[in-house]
Design a protein around this motif. Sequence first.
Motif, short mmCIF file in Angstrom:
data_model
loop_
_atom_site.label_atom_id
_atom_site.label_comp_id
_atom_site.label_asym_id
_atom_site.label_seq_id
_atom_site.Cartn_x
_atom_site.Cartn_y
_atom_site.Cartn_z
N GLY B 88 0.82 -1.21 0.00
CA GLY B 88 0.00 0.00 0.00
C GLY B 88 0.86 1.26 0.00
N TYR B 89 1.90 1.25 0.83
CA TYR B 89 2.79 2.42 0.90
C TYR B 89 3.45 2.67 -0.46
N LEU B 90 3.91 1.60 -1.10
CA LEU B 90 4.65 1.80 -2.35
C LEU B 90 3.73 2.24 -3.48
N VAL B 91 2.50 1.71 -3.49
CA VAL B 91 1.54 2.18 -4.49
C VAL B 91 1.32 3.68 -4.31
N GLN B 92 1.16 4.08 -3.04
CA GLN B 92 0.95 5.51 -2.74
C GLN B 92 2.17 6.34 -3.20
N ALA B 93 3.37 5.85 -2.89
CA ALA B 93 4.58 6.59 -3.28
C ALA B 93 4.64 6.75 -4.79
N LEU B 94 4.38 5.67 -5.52
CA LEU B 94 4.45 5.74 -6.98
C LEU B 94 3.38 6.68 -7.53
#
Lengths: 431, 431
Positions: B88-94
Amino acid sequence: MESISVGILGLGTVGSGVVKVIENHQDKLFHQIGCPVEIKKALVKEVNKTRDVEVDLSLLTQNPNDVLLDPEIDIVVEVMGSVEETRGYLVQALEQKKHVVTANKDLMAVHGPELLSIAEKNQCDLFYEASVAGGIPILRGLKDGLASDRITKIMGIVNGTTNFILTKMSKEGRSYDDVLSEAQQLGFAEADPTADVGGLDSARKMAILSTLGFSMNIDLDDVQVEGITEVTEEDLQYAEQFGYTMKLIGNAHRQGTKVEVNVEPTLLVNTHPLSSVDDEYNAVYVYGEAVGETMFYGPGAGSLPTATAVVSDMVGVMRNMRLGVNGNSSVIPEFPKQLKGKEEIYSKHFLRLHVEDEVGVLSSITSTFSKNGASFEKVLQNPLPSEKRAEIVLITHQVSLENFEKILSELNDLTAVHGIKSTYRVEGGKS
Amino acid sequence: MESISVGILGLGTVGSGVVKVIENHQDKLFHQIGCPVEIKKALVKEVNKTRDVEVDLSLLTQNPNDVLLDPEIDIVVEVMGSVEETRGYLVQALEQKKHVVTANKDLMAVHGPELLSIAEKNQCDLFYEASVAGGIPILRGLKDGLASDRITKIMGIVNGTTNFILTKMSKEGRSYDDVLSEAQQLGFAEADPTADVGGLDSARKMAILSTLGFSMNIDLDDVQVEGITEVTEEDLQYAEQFGYTMKLIGNAHRQGTKVEVNVEPTLLVNTHPLSSVDDEYNAVYVYGEAVGETMFYGPGAGSLPTATAVVSDMVGVMRNMRLGVNGNSSVIPEFPKQLKGKEEIYSKHFLRLHVEDEVGVLSSITSTFSKNGASFEKVLQNPLPSEKRAEIVLITHQVSLENFEKILSELNDLTAVHGIKSTYRVEGGKS
């Protein structure tokens, strides 16, 4: 882009391999680049000659300008060898805004920095992965994979011919001359093997590797070179007895701001990752302050392995073309060149000498060492078949090259010493 | 660019290493990128905690949004581990157009293709070199170095814990439990070692490696897994006697359009380059049709080695930022997934079984093999201490997995067979 056109200089062993890899992997190349790759022209010495690969005769030319001045050619692949003439061709290609991929270590070891700077000025790529250790992607490993680390040591088995010879001598107890003839018959050694067995070929590769790894322009002349022609079966037997393996090692070592680069037959402790690299294989061991020990292993020569490196470089150029970012991948060396003096080069040494077998000889020899600050890891004395002679074999602890040379000269002056039979550098594992 | 700002998710073993590498190599990074690299925020579980590295307390936060939503942060480095929350964090970052560098194999083995596609959509880089084999730049090796070749085999020693255990068991004749406790004391094995010794950790890495090497989406579920918990000292002694070394090998093999990927304890012939990879080291052997045999060796874990891979990926992102070409390096898989059936998976097998020591037993056993198309490379029969029992140890020639399973089931049905003690895959060198 509709297609990418390639011109090839030279269609010998590697050139034929390049044509085969491009033809056999056209689908993979298309998938990666998004357009076909076409070979447009190839410079050859003779047009009508039987080759390892079928090429349409209309592609062949004896006129370099057909490649260098053709405005449709995007990438020039140089696999013809030789230095001065080839340098001229590549300068011309770069000035015509053509990207260059070369497998030419002789050229890159001598003119690398100049050519890289001409490439940058013309916004062109100049890649040369195939110039060191054939199919092993070691230059990328140094440039990209370890981009964040500080590399302090590079050790390479970067010549397949000499590794083949030393492996056979060690494992089969055969003589240098005997194995060299076999290597020549098998095609692992050239008719004139001087550049290989004398260490020059390895030195060229070490100049390229250390320039990149230490970010410092190391010239071929900065590399101290010794070949394998004097290695004897006796030396190899002692090496085995002591738990070491003899390899021709290119050794580049950085301490603080200074470096040493040399190529010489070296006794490697058997637990070193390079010690099990046998036959014609190559490997490069890299020590980085953060990453520690790494090693890259593979075929160091041969038509298809070397061609793989050439075509992978071409893929790099073509990806850059697609993104419009050619000419940006060279990094100017960060540090001025500083070479260590002999008083700063430390290593362990193996020494084999013949002496008078009489009272006090070993004592006068060992005192020569201790006077010059050297102590021993191993000492072995054996009687020799001839009367009143003995053989002494020893391995020192770390000693400076300056002191070791002093020791050798003083030993030669002792009347009880009949001859220093051999000396080798010894590597005990980590630096 | 004036400077590049980095946000870190997680400040454990690898995260602390990343901070150290960035701080210690600031000069080198500046030279390569042309601007300083600054750590702007780090997400941690506890702010007030003793750490391996000194960090200004004002950089620490317990709120992920302080990293993910800060418009000044260019690159998010994910070294916190775990899967769903982190995804979830990485989707948000991208989606916030931040580039991502991750060391998370668990995540990439399961959600890699999805995350890479989100990265591409947002014109962001997503690099994950550190997720496989720590400090060894093997993903770059597959993606760039061997870009022109067709890779048919990838064999990996990609878990340091199990390699440490098997090396100690082999070389020191110790039991699995004994060495596991030592590994736990030394910090080479976790308190709960299940994912390592059960093979799951290796399977994750093989899913990532085979996806990239074969250009085909291989899921974690496609990897057949067997761990090392059943390996006994007897098996290791027989391995040695037969000229083999036991390793936990991840094996990915492509033939035509189909692949097999598995992780299992394997007997490797002693001349195989992987057989001398000892202790906690990792290595990946890659066979390409043109290049032949290559191997990449180095530390598979540890704070600084893994951090080197993370920061080298960061350098890649920053070079792309400088050129304005982020988000272009992923290549969509070229081939649809096709897995081999058991009738298409061929290998040699080691088998150790206990039998009744009476007339005709060996004959009924060997006829079970020949009936199913399997012949032998080696057969050895030894009496057992207990009365009227014997141990039979054998290595087959190549046989399909389907037939080998039939053989095992038929052997189990023979009254003279008291138990199949162990079976292992055997690798005789080249594919």
